[in-house]
Design a protein around this motif. Structure first.
Motif, PDB file in Angstrom:
ATOM      1  N   HIS A 199       2.230  -6.975 -49.311  1.00 45.65           N
ATOM      2  CA  HIS A 199       1.123  -6.561 -50.173  1.00 45.65           C
ATOM      3  C   HIS A 199       1.672  -6.106 -51.517  1.00 45.65           C
ATOM      4  O   HIS A 199       2.665  -5.396 -51.584  1.00 45.65           O
ATOM      5  N   HIS A 200       1.012  -6.537 -52.588  1.00 47.02           N
ATOM      6  CA  HIS A 200       1.378  -6.127 -53.942  1.00 47.02           C
ATOM      7  C   HIS A 200       0.172  -5.411 -54.534  1.00 47.02           C
ATOM      8  O   HIS A 200      -0.846  -6.036 -54.824  1.00 47.02           O
ATOM      9  N   THR A 260      -2.914  -8.100 -54.375  1.00 46.62           N
ATOM     10  CA  THR A 260      -2.682  -9.417 -53.784  1.00 46.62           C
ATOM     11  C   THR A 260      -1.755  -9.256 -52.588  1.00 46.62           C
ATOM     12  O   THR A 260      -1.090  -8.223 -52.430  1.00 46.62           O
ATOM     13  N   ARG A 292       0.986 -11.785 -50.000  1.00 44.27           N
ATOM     14  CA  ARG A 292       1.631 -13.080 -49.720  1.00 44.27           C
ATOM     15  C   ARG A 292       1.907 -13.132 -48.234  1.00 44.27           C
ATOM     16  O   ARG A 292       2.522 -12.224 -47.682  1.00 44.27           O
ATOM     17  N   GLU A 293       1.454 -14.194 -47.588  1.00 36.72           N
ATOM     18  CA  GLU A 293       1.690 -14.356 -46.160  1.00 36.72           C
ATOM     19  C   GLU A 293       2.605 -15.554 -45.933  1.00 36.72           C
ATOM     20  O   GLU A 293       2.486 -16.570 -46.615  1.00 36.72           O
ATOM     21  N   TYR A 294       3.532 -15.381 -45.015  1.00 37.46           N
ATOM     22  CA  TYR A 294       4.460 -16.442 -44.643  1.00 37.46           C
ATOM     23  C   TYR A 294       4.599 -16.417 -43.129  1.00 37.46           C
ATOM     24  O   TYR A 294       4.843 -15.362 -42.549  1.00 37.46           O
ATOM     25  N   ARG A 322       1.194 -18.655 -48.381  1.00 36.88           N
ATOM     26  CA  ARG A 322       0.159 -18.593 -49.408  1.00 36.88           C
ATOM     27  C   ARG A 322       0.023 -17.179 -49.942  1.00 36.88           C
ATOM     28  O   ARG A 322       0.401 -16.211 -49.296  1.00 36.88           O
ATOM     29  N   GLU A 323      -0.557 -17.096 -51.119  1.00 33.95           N
ATOM     30  CA  GLU A 323      -0.806 -15.806 -51.763  1.00 33.95           C
ATOM     31  C   GLU A 323      -2.293 -15.726 -52.068  1.00 33.95           C
ATOM     32  O   GLU A 323      -2.903 -16.696 -52.522  1.00 33.95           O
ATOM     33  N   ARG A 324      -2.878 -14.553 -51.782  1.00 40.32           N
ATOM     34  CA  ARG A 324      -4.319 -14.378 -51.989  1.00 40.32           C
ATOM     35  C   ARG A 324      -4.610 -13.025 -52.628  1.00 40.32           C
ATOM     36  O   ARG A 324      -3.853 -12.079 -52.472  1.00 40.32           O
TER      37      ARG A 324
END
Length: 137
Positions: free
Chosen positions: A42-43, A59, A61-63, A112-114
């Motif tokens: 989490h950012h 935002t 980012r999930e990997y 992806r990043e959301r």
């Protein structure tokens, strides 16, 4: 004459040896095991109102390289955030106060990043705990 014949046979044997080796085939089996690795980061950027009463949570980012996919789970304090909506990209869920909800499911590996945002429920944001985690399927 014998000497020339012997020399000629030796050169034929030297030429024939490499061609015999070329006709031979070799093989081996290679097997690699790649461990499943999943992480969500989490950012916290851009806190504030997004649309109407939605609040930006930044935002993430999930990997995850799980072959069968994974679930992205939201954990929060049980009994809190009842009726709050969590919006991640184009996906949205309404929390029921249970302390856990599946935000999204993926059927294969993905990176992806959301953007993530939240709309408070009738009790507002009554907890300071909201965590994202990935559960491989």
């Amino acid at each position: 004459m014998k000497r020339k014949l012997a020399l000629g046979l030796a050169s034929i044997m030297m030429v024939a040896a490499p061609t015999a080796a070329l006709g031979t085939s070799f093989g081996f089996n290679l097997r690699a095991i790649v461990p499943v690795h999943c992480v969500v980061n989490h950012h916290a950027t851009g806190f504030g109102a997004v649309n109407g009463n939605a609040v930006s949570l930044g935002t993430f980012r999930e990997y995850c390289n799980a072959p069968a996919g994974y679930e992205l789970v939201v954990d929060y304090a049980p009994g809190s955030l009842r009726g709050a909506r969590i919006i991640a990209g184009s996906e949205e869920i309404i929390l029921n106060g249970s302390g856990q909800a599946v935000l999204s499911r993926t059927t294969g590996p993905r990176v992806r990043e959301r953007i993530i945002a939240a709309v408070p429920g009738e009790n507002g944001f009554d907890t300071d705990r909201l965590e994202l985690r990935i559960v491989p399927i």
